[in-house]
Design a protein around this motif. Structure first.
Motif, PDB file in Angstrom:
ATOM      1  N   THR A 231      -7.987 -22.775 -32.503  1.00  0.00           N
ATOM      2  CA  THR A 231      -7.604 -22.000 -33.983  1.00  0.00           C
ATOM      3  C   THR A 231      -7.097 -20.696 -33.882  1.00  0.00           C
ATOM      4  O   THR A 231      -6.096 -20.441 -34.698  1.00  0.00           O
ATOM      5  N   GLY A 232      -7.298 -20.080 -32.770  1.00  0.00           N
ATOM      6  CA  GLY A 232      -6.590 -18.528 -32.810  1.00  0.00           C
ATOM      7  C   GLY A 232      -5.192 -18.753 -32.122  1.00  0.00           C
ATOM      8  O   GLY A 232      -4.372 -18.026 -32.840  1.00  0.00           O
ATOM      9  N   LEU A 233      -4.945 -19.581 -31.450  1.00  0.00           N
ATOM     10  CA  LEU A 233      -3.639 -19.889 -31.065  1.00  0.00           C
ATOM     11  C   LEU A 233      -2.836 -20.458 -32.151  1.00  0.00           C
ATOM     12  O   LEU A 233      -1.729 -20.098 -32.177  1.00  0.00           O
ATOM     13  N   ASP A 234      -3.510 -21.474 -32.984  1.00  0.00           N
ATOM     14  CA  ASP A 234      -2.815 -22.122 -33.872  1.00  0.00           C
ATOM     15  C   ASP A 234      -2.488 -20.990 -35.289  1.00  0.00           C
ATOM     16  O   ASP A 234      -1.463 -20.947 -35.821  1.00  0.00           O
ATOM     17  N   TYR A 235      -3.316 -19.833 -35.467  1.00  0.00           N
ATOM     18  CA  TYR A 235      -2.899 -18.778 -36.464  1.00  0.00           C
ATOM     19  C   TYR A 235      -1.897 -17.899 -35.793  1.00  0.00           C
ATOM     20  O   TYR A 235      -1.135 -17.626 -36.711  1.00  0.00           O
ATOM     21  N   ILE A 236      -1.932 -17.853 -34.711  1.00  0.00           N
ATOM     22  CA  ILE A 236      -0.726 -16.941 -34.109  1.00  0.00           C
ATOM     23  C   ILE A 236       0.531 -17.581 -34.396  1.00  0.00           C
ATOM     24  O   ILE A 236       1.551 -17.148 -34.796  1.00  0.00           O
ATOM     25  N   ARG A 237       0.570 -19.006 -33.983  1.00  0.00           N
ATOM     26  CA  ARG A 237       1.681 -19.866 -34.307  1.00  0.00           C
ATOM     27  C   ARG A 237       2.210 -19.687 -35.805  1.00  0.00           C
ATOM     28  O   ARG A 237       3.341 -19.541 -36.166  1.00  0.00           O
ATOM     29  N   GLN A 238       1.071 -19.914 -36.645  1.00  0.00           N
ATOM     30  CA  GLN A 238       1.538 -19.912 -38.119  1.00  0.00           C
ATOM     31  C   GLN A 238       1.937 -18.355 -38.581  1.00  0.00           C
ATOM     32  O   GLN A 238       2.714 -18.292 -39.288  1.00  0.00           O
ATOM     33  N   ALA A 239       1.363 -17.276 -38.035  1.00  0.00           N
ATOM     34  CA  ALA A 239       1.786 -15.746 -38.244  1.00  0.00           C
ATOM     35  C   ALA A 239       3.144 -15.781 -37.846  1.00  0.00           C
ATOM     36  O   ALA A 239       4.027 -15.097 -38.678  1.00  0.00           O
ATOM     37  N   VAL A 240       3.756 -16.091 -36.638  1.00  0.00           N
ATOM     38  CA  VAL A 240       5.009 -15.984 -36.175  1.00  0.00           C
ATOM     39  C   VAL A 240       6.095 -16.577 -37.136  1.00  0.00           C
ATOM     40  O   VAL A 240       7.088 -16.020 -37.407  1.00  0.00           O
ATOM     41  N   VAL A 241       5.588 -17.714 -37.640  1.00  0.00           N
ATOM     42  CA  VAL A 241       6.356 -18.637 -38.459  1.00  0.00           C
ATOM     43  C   VAL A 241       6.683 -17.825 -39.711  1.00  0.00           C
ATOM     44  O   VAL A 241       7.810 -17.674 -40.408  1.00  0.00           O
ATOM     45  N   LEU A 242       5.602 -17.447 -40.358  1.00  0.00           N
ATOM     46  CA  LEU A 242       5.408 -16.803 -41.553  1.00  0.00           C
ATOM     47  C   LEU A 242       6.234 -15.579 -41.580  1.00  0.00           C
ATOM     48  O   LEU A 242       7.230 -15.341 -42.631  1.00  0.00           O
ATOM     49  N   ARG A 243       6.185 -14.655 -40.451  1.00  0.00           N
ATOM     50  CA  ARG A 243       7.070 -13.561 -40.585  1.00  0.00           C
ATOM     51  C   ARG A 243       8.446 -13.822 -40.404  1.00  0.00           C
ATOM     52  O   ARG A 243       9.216 -13.181 -40.925  1.00  0.00           O
ATOM     53  N   ARG A 244       8.999 -14.857 -39.376  1.00  0.00           N
ATOM     54  CA  ARG A 244      10.230 -15.261 -39.563  1.00  0.00           C
ATOM     55  C   ARG A 244      10.920 -15.563 -40.801  1.00  0.00           C
ATOM     56  O   ARG A 244      11.986 -15.326 -41.071  1.00  0.00           O
TER      57      ARG A 244
ATOM     58  N   LEU B 146      -3.351  -9.420 -36.868  1.00  0.00           N
ATOM     59  CA  LEU B 146      -2.314 -10.411 -37.376  1.00  0.00           C
ATOM     60  C   LEU B 146      -2.127 -10.497 -38.633  1.00  0.00           C
ATOM     61  O   LEU B 146      -1.103 -10.413 -39.269  1.00  0.00           O
ATOM     62  N   ARG B 147      -3.202 -10.416 -39.459  1.00  0.00           N
ATOM     63  CA  ARG B 147      -3.296 -10.464 -40.821  1.00  0.00           C
ATOM     64  C   ARG B 147      -2.645  -9.323 -41.388  1.00  0.00           C
ATOM     65  O   ARG B 147      -1.709  -9.442 -42.376  1.00  0.00           O
ATOM     66  N   PHE B 148      -2.657  -8.124 -40.722  1.00  0.00           N
ATOM     67  CA  PHE B 148      -2.059  -6.709 -41.130  1.00  0.00           C
ATOM     68  C   PHE B 148      -0.533  -6.969 -40.801  1.00  0.00           C
ATOM     69  O   PHE B 148       0.323  -6.503 -41.406  1.00  0.00           O
TER      70      PHE B 148
END
Length: 218
Positions: free
Chosen positions: A195-208, A139-141
């Motif tokens: 925390t993994g699910l929260d990281y996914i949520r933040q990653a999706v928001v950041l990408r959008r 996800l970081r990449f």
């Protein structure tokens, strides 16, 4: 030989002048060998030693397990200090950015795999924790061009819970302590998933947000 110094004869004196600035290459090479990177490298070196100690004598000797726990504890402590030192004293290097997470995952992954191989820890627990770490790395990449998601308090608690739980499993505990380590690991697994699910949520928001900003700039 004329006995005339090279500088006086039109040659070049290759000795460094006291007080002169070092070249960029020399500075970069020196900065690699700072205390933060040394601690990271020490953690990497500890991994094979830790595995040997944990699996010695079939993996069930309490004395060897105690030594393995000591190696694991040192690795966890250096993980805390190298990052703190790097940020506090501006010792962040490209090597550290790459090697630090590799060292973290190497020591934790080797501990989980060895414990599952010995039958002390269910394989699904190892799969959940390692799967989460691999997924977050990918996800970081995925979002790196849009920004970096900072470490959360939940993520730090997850790391602490994982380290404590794995350390307790490395030791040959019995009785109430053996029961306690089960619940500590349960907490670690829950924090790992949440925390993994929260990281996914933040990653999706950041990408959008990043995509929207790029479109607005066009």
């Amino acid at each position: 030989m004329t006995g005339v110094p090279a500088s006086a004869a039109g040659g070049t004196d290759r000795r460094p002048v006291p007080g002169a600035k070092l070249g960029a290459a020399a500075v970069n090479q020196a900065s690699l060998w700072n205390i933060a990177n040394i601690l990271t490298m020490m953690r990497l070196v500890l991994v094979p030693g830790f595995v040997f100690l944990l699996l010695a004598e079939g993996g069930y000797d309490p004395a060897w397990r105690a030594w393995a726990w000591a190696a694991f504890a040192v690795a966890m402590i250096t993980d805390i200090f190298d990052g703190h030192l790097a940020r506090t004293y501006n010792l962040v290097t490209d090597f550290g950015k790459i090697a630090d997470p590799i060292a973290d995952k190497a020591i934790m992954g080797s501990a989980l795999i060895c414990l599952s191989w010995l039958g002390d820890l269910p394989w699904w627990v190892t799969g959940v924790i390692l799967g989460r770490e691999l997924g977050i790395t990918l996800l970081r990449f995925w979002v790196i061009r849009y920004g970096v998601i900072p470490a959360s308090r939940g993520g730090k608690l997850k790391t602490l819970a994982q380290g404590t739980a794995v350390g307790m499993y490395v030791l040959a505990l019995t009785g109430a302590l053996a029961t306690m380590r089960f619940w500590v690991m349960a907490i670690a697994v829950v924090l790992t998933v949440v925390t993994g699910l929260d990281y996914i949520r933040q990653a999706v928001v950041l990408r959008r947000q990043g995509i929207a900003a790029e479109r607005a700039a066009q």
